[in-house]
Design a protein around this motif. Structure first.
Motif, PDB file in Angstrom:
ATOM      1  N   ASP A 207       0.899  -1.144   0.115  1.00  0.00           N
ATOM      2  CA  ASP A 207      -0.004  -0.047   0.068  1.00  0.00           C
ATOM      3  C   ASP A 207       0.947   1.319  -0.118  1.00  0.00           C
ATOM      4  OD1 ASP A 207       0.788   0.407   2.639  1.00  0.00           O
ATOM      5  OD2 ASP A 207      -0.980  -0.379   3.640  1.00  0.00           O
ATOM      6  N   VAL A 209       2.422   3.030   2.194  1.00  0.00           N
ATOM      7  CA  VAL A 209       3.042   3.015   3.145  1.00  0.00           C
ATOM      8  C   VAL A 209       3.924   1.852   3.509  1.00  0.00           C
ATOM      9  CG1 VAL A 209       2.227   5.153   4.153  1.00  0.00           C
ATOM     10  CG2 VAL A 209       1.624   2.913   4.979  1.00  0.00           C
ATOM     11  N   ARG A 210       3.441   0.625   3.089  1.00  0.00           N
ATOM     12  CA  ARG A 210       4.465  -0.704   3.324  1.00  0.00           C
ATOM     13  C   ARG A 210       4.827  -1.200   1.947  1.00  0.00           C
ATOM     14  NH1 ARG A 210      -0.653  -0.709   5.868  1.00  0.00           N
ATOM     15  NH2 ARG A 210      -0.566  -0.367   8.180  1.00  0.00           N
ATOM     16  N   LYS A 293      -3.708   3.301   2.817  1.00  0.00           N
ATOM     17  CA  LYS A 293      -3.293   2.476   3.766  1.00  0.00           C
ATOM     18  C   LYS A 293      -4.348   1.468   4.322  1.00  0.00           C
ATOM     19  CE  LYS A 293      -0.986   3.008   8.337  1.00  0.00           C
ATOM     20  NZ  LYS A 293      -0.894   3.888   9.334  1.00  0.00           N
TER      21      LYS A 293
END
Ligand code: C5P
Length: 412
Positions: A207, A209-210, A293
């Motif tokens: 996503d 942020v990951r 997210k």
């Protein structure tokens, strides 16, 4: 595809232009040295500026021209000591009788001779003057003295002179000057050979942020880039996210994902003589990275992964592939897996290393991904070599020497 063996790639040349009629030829010389791959800075003696303007050389070299020792502006941009250190070669062309005399007597009251005195780089002079001046006993004595202290003398050629006389004293032809400069450097095992190197990990977004990543630090790839540059190679480095300084004289492209790395490699691969894949490319990526997210819940979460392109395999399968060197980082059955990869991906060479898998016992296992040290077992179609555990930079140099030998065998 076999790159030109003799070239001036990665070389910094300081061109010193002196006040003689042949000064106009130095403009063409700048272009030709650049064509051969050199970076050029120009220093002119005050006399030279009477024959040709600094603006000409500034436009050609793309850098300010230095003409005076006490010019505060030029000193601030790159001082004479810095220039002296920057140069791999100081080439004085044309070198007049006066400049040769200054050099021989170790004068430092004018910029060019001060730089020569302050430099530990190679110095070469291409004399150009009236033949009587050239043959004069003092000039000859000065030249001999310079030669004794390691200064190379290119020419002069014989022929008709600007003054109407015929004799020795003409500036050597530009082609011959380029060849002479090249010969000063042509000791690198990979001189002028184009090498693309992939390095580091790839980050595959889940996503915004990951991501899925791995522990590759990129050190081995960067060390190999440095070792190749030391041997005169023209290096393109395509790297995933790493915290490493760009090796001097390399062309670096930064990417995040396997797909971006694939694109960056394919864009430029046709130009390359050698492809070295050290990158730890993610084999899979999340099939559909989410635009927002992911929110935490108590449920299990699964992520569907889809295979990434095998960059190395695709390069090796090109119609006329470059020489390919792959890496196999394994935690077991090193030789078997490496040989399988060599065959399956149709590579010229593969370098295998055991990566630390016992994180408890770091002392014994300190090789591979995040370590300063590594050891390699290298295989090719009919041979193998072991490169014992040592610092990655030393290991990279040994690997480059081995690769240069194998590359030579298949291309000559
Ligand atoms: O098959 P495996 O991933 O172990 O192969 C490792 C070699 O292949 C390394 O040289 C790596 O840089 C390269 N590779 C690649 N693209 C991938 C996977 C691996 O270039 N997608």
């Amino acid at each position: 595809m076999h790159g030109m063996k003799a070239s001036l790639h990665n070389k910094n040349i300081l061109l010193g232009v002196c006040g003689g009629i042949a000064a106009y030829k130095a403009a063409e010389l700048v272009r030709r040295l650049q064509d051969a791959g050199a970076s050029i800075r120009v220093v002119m003696t005050p006399g030279a500026t009477k024959f040709i303007t600094p603006l000409t050389f500034q436009a050609l070299s793309g850098h300010p021209v230095h003409t005076s020792l006490l010019d505060t502006e030029a000193e601030a941009a790159m001082g004479h000591i810095e220039l002296a250190r920057w140069a791999d070669l100081i080439l004085i062309a044309p070198a007049t009788a006066n400049s040769i005399a200054r050099l021989a007597s170790g004068r430092a009251d004018e910029l060019l001779s001060a730089i020569c005195l302050a430099s530990s780089s190679k110095i070469a002079i291409a004399p150009a003057m009236n033949h009587v001046m050239w043959m004069a006993e003092t000039t000859q004595k000065n030249v001999q003295q310079l030669q004794k202290s390691g200064v190379k003398v290119f020419g002069p050629a014989s022929g008709s002179q600007a003054c109407g006389d015929v004799g020795p004293g003409r500036l050597l032809e530009i082609d011959e000057l380029i060849t002479s400069c090249t010969q000063l450097f042509s000791t690198g095992e990979l001189q002028g050979i184009k090498i693309m190197i992939t390095a580091g990990p790839t980050y595959e977004p889940i996503d915004p942020v990951r991501f899925i990543g791995n522990r590759s630090s990129g050190q081995m790839g960067f060390a190999i880039a440095r070792a190749a540059i030391e041997q005169g190679a023209v290096v393109s480095l395509i790297t995933g996210p790493v915290h490493l300084e760009t090796p001097e004289h390399s062309k670096r492209t930064d990417v995040d994902t396997a797909l971006q790395m694939h694109q960056a490699v394919m864009n430029d691969i046709k130009e390359q003589d050698i492809f070295i894949a050290t990158a730890a490319v993610a084999d899979y990526r999340p099939a559909k990275p989410l635009p927002q997210k992911i929110k935490k819940t108590d449920d299990e979460l699964s992520i569907t992964l889809t295979p990434n392109p095998d960059i190395l395999k695709e390069v090796a399968a090109l119609d006329s592939p470059p020489f390919t060197l792959g890496f196999a980082a394994e935690t077991q059955n090193l030789k078997d897996y490496a040989l399988q990869k060599l065959k399956n991906k149709k590579l010229h060479m593969i370098a295998a290393n055991l990566v630390a898998h016992n994180l408890e016992n770091k002392d014994e296992q300190d090789t591979g991904f995040n370590s300063e040290y590594n050891a390699l077992h290298v295989f090719w179609s009919n041979g193998e070599a072991t490169l014992e555990r040592c610092r990655k930079m030393q290991l990279a140099r040994q690997l480059i020497t081995l690769l240069a030998k194998k590359y030579d065998e298949i291309t000559t």
